[in-house]
Design a protein around this motif. Structure first.
Motif, PDB file in Angstrom:
ATOM      1  N   VAL A  54     -30.873   9.284 -12.896  1.00  0.00           N
ATOM      2  CA  VAL A  54     -30.769  10.451 -12.011  1.00  0.00           C
ATOM      3  C   VAL A  54     -29.304  10.648 -11.638  1.00  0.00           C
ATOM      4  O   VAL A  54     -28.606   9.691 -11.292  1.00  0.00           O
ATOM      5  N   ARG A  55     -28.846  11.886 -11.733  1.00  0.00           N
ATOM      6  CA  ARG A  55     -27.485  12.244 -11.312  1.00  0.00           C
ATOM      7  C   ARG A  55     -27.569  13.503 -10.449  1.00  0.00           C
ATOM      8  O   ARG A  55     -28.379  14.390 -10.716  1.00  0.00           O
ATOM      9  N   ARG A  57     -24.993  16.436  -9.369  1.00  0.00           N
ATOM     10  CA  ARG A  57     -23.666  17.018  -9.576  1.00  0.00           C
ATOM     11  C   ARG A  57     -23.659  18.445  -9.049  1.00  0.00           C
ATOM     12  O   ARG A  57     -24.500  19.266  -9.448  1.00  0.00           O
ATOM     13  N   LYS A  60     -26.847  19.962  -8.058  1.00  0.00           N
ATOM     14  CA  LYS A  60     -27.891  20.105  -9.065  1.00  0.00           C
ATOM     15  C   LYS A  60     -28.350  18.720  -9.539  1.00  0.00           C
ATOM     16  O   LYS A  60     -27.531  17.884  -9.915  1.00  0.00           O
ATOM     17  N   LEU A  61     -29.660  18.520  -9.531  1.00  0.00           N
ATOM     18  CA  LEU A  61     -30.250  17.260  -9.952  1.00  0.00           C
ATOM     19  C   LEU A  61     -30.430  17.248 -11.465  1.00  0.00           C
ATOM     20  O   LEU A  61     -30.955  18.194 -12.045  1.00  0.00           O
ATOM     21  N   SER A  62     -29.979  16.177 -12.094  1.00  0.00           N
ATOM     22  CA  SER A  62     -30.138  16.002 -13.539  1.00  0.00           C
ATOM     23  C   SER A  62     -30.924  14.717 -13.758  1.00  0.00           C
ATOM     24  O   SER A  62     -30.572  13.660 -13.217  1.00  0.00           O
ATOM     25  N   ILE A  63     -31.981  14.798 -14.542  1.00  0.00           N
ATOM     26  CA  ILE A  63     -32.827  13.639 -14.837  1.00  0.00           C
ATOM     27  C   ILE A  63     -32.845  13.439 -16.340  1.00  0.00           C
ATOM     28  O   ILE A  63     -33.117  14.366 -17.104  1.00  0.00           O
ATOM     29  N   THR A  64     -32.527  12.203 -16.773  1.00  0.00           N
ATOM     30  CA  THR A  64     -32.454  11.875 -18.197  1.00  0.00           C
ATOM     31  C   THR A  64     -33.325  10.660 -18.469  1.00  0.00           C
ATOM     32  O   THR A  64     -33.275   9.681 -17.717  1.00  0.00           O
TER      33      THR A  64
END
Length: 114
Positions: A54-55, A57, A60-64
């Motif tokens: 989880v990031r 930035r 905005k949440l980014s899930i990989t």
């Protein structure tokens, strides 16, 4: 002082080696650290294939899926211990059977003043 011993290893090697987390030697070592009064917590982790990164930035949440980075060694588990000093923590970490097939990173835990 609290220290976190992070166990890193190649998953295929760790789980097929004679000293895998399910091995009696690993269990016995964890019990010996527990009986010494230094163990605060210890857990093996599920496979890196179950990880999610989880990031956040710019709001905005980014899930990989998967780990943060591709590496030969993955975080396999941890020991949270109480030790007099770094030298004692290093002795505990050096005894972790997985250190023979991977590595153990030892880091002091910072106190939060809440």
């Amino acid at each position: 002082m609290k220290y976190l011993c992070l166990i890193y290893s190649n998953e295929q090697v760790l789980h097929t080696a004679p000293d895998s987390p399910a091995d009696p030697e690993c269990f016995a070592y964890a019990q010996s650290v527990q009986k010494s009064g230094r163990m605060l917590a210890a857990e093996p982790l599920e496979s890196v294939s179950t990880a999610t990164t989880v990031r956040m930035r710019n709001g905005k949440l980014s899930i990989t899926d998967g780990p943060f980075a591709e590496t030969k060694e993955q975080l396999a588990g941890f020991y949270l211990i109480e030790a007099r000093d770094l030298n004692e923590a290093l002795q505990v970490a050096g005894g972790i059977p997985a250190a023979r097939v991977g590595s153990v990173e030892v880091r002091p835990v910072r106190q939060l003043n809440l």
